[in-house]
Write a protein that holds these residues in place. Sequence first.
Motif, PDB file in Angstrom:
ATOM      1  N   SER A 134     -48.159  40.242  -6.255  1.00  0.00           N
ATOM      2  CA  SER A 134     -47.445  38.993  -6.029  1.00  0.00           C
ATOM      3  C   SER A 134     -47.973  37.929  -6.982  1.00  0.00           C
ATOM      4  CB  SER A 134     -47.643  38.536  -4.586  1.00  0.00           C
ATOM      5  OG  SER A 134     -49.016  38.257  -4.352  1.00  0.00           O
ATOM      6  N   VAL A 135     -47.272  36.813  -7.067  1.00  0.00           N
ATOM      7  CA  VAL A 135     -47.742  35.705  -7.900  1.00  0.00           C
ATOM      8  C   VAL A 135     -49.108  35.235  -7.409  1.00  0.00           C
ATOM      9  CG1 VAL A 135     -47.279  33.330  -8.600  1.00  0.00           C
ATOM     10  CG2 VAL A 135     -45.404  34.985  -8.514  1.00  0.00           C
ATOM     11  N   GLU A 136     -49.282  35.194  -6.098  1.00  0.00           N
ATOM     12  CA  GLU A 136     -50.567  34.763  -5.527  1.00  0.00           C
ATOM     13  C   GLU A 136     -51.683  35.735  -5.904  1.00  0.00           C
ATOM     14  OE1 GLU A 136     -47.251  33.008  -3.527  1.00  0.00           O
ATOM     15  OE2 GLU A 136     -47.739  35.134  -3.805  1.00  0.00           O
ATOM     16  N   LEU A 138     -51.733  37.642  -8.642  1.00  0.00           N
ATOM     17  CA  LEU A 138     -51.994  37.499 -10.077  1.00  0.00           C
ATOM     18  C   LEU A 138     -52.965  36.356 -10.353  1.00  0.00           C
ATOM     19  CD1 LEU A 138     -48.392  38.009 -11.520  1.00  0.00           C
ATOM     20  CD2 LEU A 138     -50.335  39.545 -11.833  1.00  0.00           C
ATOM     21  N   VAL A 139     -52.832  35.289  -9.587  1.00  0.00           N
ATOM     22  CA  VAL A 139     -53.653  34.102  -9.815  1.00  0.00           C
ATOM     23  C   VAL A 139     -55.134  34.378  -9.577  1.00  0.00           C
ATOM     24  CG1 VAL A 139     -54.143  31.772  -8.969  1.00  0.00           C
ATOM     25  CG2 VAL A 139     -51.781  32.488  -9.335  1.00  0.00           C
ATOM     26  N   ASN A 172     -38.698  38.623 -13.293  1.00  0.00           N
ATOM     27  CA  ASN A 172     -39.238  37.380 -12.747  1.00  0.00           C
ATOM     28  C   ASN A 172     -40.753  37.279 -12.930  1.00  0.00           C
ATOM     29  OD1 ASN A 172     -36.667  36.632 -11.909  1.00  0.00           O
ATOM     30  ND2 ASN A 172     -36.931  37.450  -9.841  1.00  0.00           N
ATOM     31  N   LEU A 173     -41.446  38.438 -12.873  1.00  0.00           N
ATOM     32  CA  LEU A 173     -42.901  38.412 -12.988  1.00  0.00           C
ATOM     33  C   LEU A 173     -43.389  38.365 -14.430  1.00  0.00           C
ATOM     34  CD1 LEU A 173     -43.862  41.025 -10.229  1.00  0.00           C
ATOM     35  CD2 LEU A 173     -44.439  38.595 -10.209  1.00  0.00           C
ATOM     36  N   ASP A 175     -42.804  36.446 -16.845  1.00  0.00           N
ATOM     37  CA  ASP A 175     -43.087  35.123 -17.407  1.00  0.00           C
ATOM     38  C   ASP A 175     -44.431  34.557 -16.953  1.00  0.00           C
ATOM     39  OD1 ASP A 175     -40.721  34.997 -18.847  1.00  0.00           O
ATOM     40  OD2 ASP A 175     -39.596  34.161 -17.160  1.00  0.00           O
ATOM     41  N   HIS A 176     -45.090  35.242 -16.027  1.00  0.00           N
ATOM     42  CA  HIS A 176     -46.383  34.741 -15.552  1.00  0.00           C
ATOM     43  C   HIS A 176     -47.415  34.859 -16.681  1.00  0.00           C
ATOM     44  CE1 HIS A 176     -50.036  34.298 -13.161  1.00  0.00           C
ATOM     45  NE2 HIS A 176     -49.272  33.817 -12.199  1.00  0.00           N
ATOM     46  N   LYS A 178     -50.441  35.503 -16.727  1.00  0.00           N
ATOM     47  CA  LYS A 178     -51.414  36.588 -16.569  1.00  0.00           C
ATOM     48  C   LYS A 178     -50.884  37.908 -17.125  1.00  0.00           C
ATOM     49  CE  LYS A 178     -55.460  37.715 -14.786  1.00  0.00           C
ATOM     50  NZ  LYS A 178     -56.705  37.125 -15.299  1.00  0.00           N
TER      51      LYS A 178
END
Length: 271
Positions: A134-136, A138-139, A172-173, A175-176, A178
Motif C-alpha cells: 500500500s502507499v502507507e 511504501l512510505v 496508480n502505484l 507514480d510513487h 519509492k
Amino acid sequence: MSAMCRFHSYPVPPKFTLFPPESPAVLIHWKVALLISACLDDQERHYWIEHHPVPEGMEREQDQEKPREPEPEPEMRPEAFDSHFRLDRLLKECHLPENGTQQDILARTSVPAEERVSLIGSVAVFCDPKTYPSVERLVVLPENMSVALGLHPKHSGYSSEAQTGYVKKLRNLLDHPKVCAIGEIGLDHSVDIKEWHRQVELLERILPLVKEDKVLVLHCRAMQDDCGTEVYFLLLHFLKRYLRPSQQIHLHCYTGNEHVLQEWLKQFPRS
C-alpha cells in the motif's frame, strides 16, 4: 493430552500410545502441534501462551536463542547491493507478518560469519498483485530500499477483468517516488504453450506504462532444455515496438548465448 481426556470425560490412560490409539487425545499428536505452533506469528503465539496455562506439574521452557557466532565488525564486511529480491514472498516463507522487514527475515536465518555482508541497498520486487504494498507501506520502507512493481507473466491466467483491475492498480502505484522500476514483466515459455499468447496480451497491456525514468525489470524464461534464443528474440520484438533504445533494463537470470546477448545490447545498450 490429559486435559483433553478430562474435557471429554474419558479416562486418562497411564501411557499414551499411537499404535494402537487407546485415547482420543492421541488424535492431537505432539508433532502436529509443533508444526502448527511453528506457523504462528509472535502475536498469535503470545495469545496462546497467555490463555492456556501450563498443566500442573510441568514447567514452560523459556525461549532461548542459539548462541550466534561472533559477527565481524560492519566495516570489515564487504558491501553488497541486492538488486532483486522478493520481500513479500520471503516474509511468507519465514512465517512473518506482511508488514515485516528485511531485518526480520535476516533474524530468522543463520549465515556463517565469513559469508555475511554489509547490505547498503536493495530493490524489493513485487510482481504478485495480491501482495502489492500500500502507499502507507511504501512510505515506511527503509530509505536504502527501492521498489519494483510489475505483473509476472505467469499471472496471465487471470481473467481479462481481473487483469484490467491489476493493471489499473499498478498504474496508480508507479507514480510513487519509492517505486524506481516496473517489473518484473516478460515472457515465460517454461509453462504450457497454451499460455503463451495470454502472456503476450498481458505484456502489451503493461509496456505502455513504462517510462524512461523507471528501470524495466524483465523476466524471460525458455522452454525446458532450450537455450532461449526463441523467447529472447520474441521479447525483444515487442520491446522495440514500445520502448526507446535509451530505456534502462534489468534482464535478470539471463541464460541466453553470446549471439543473443550482443543483439540485445545493440537494441538496448543500457541493459
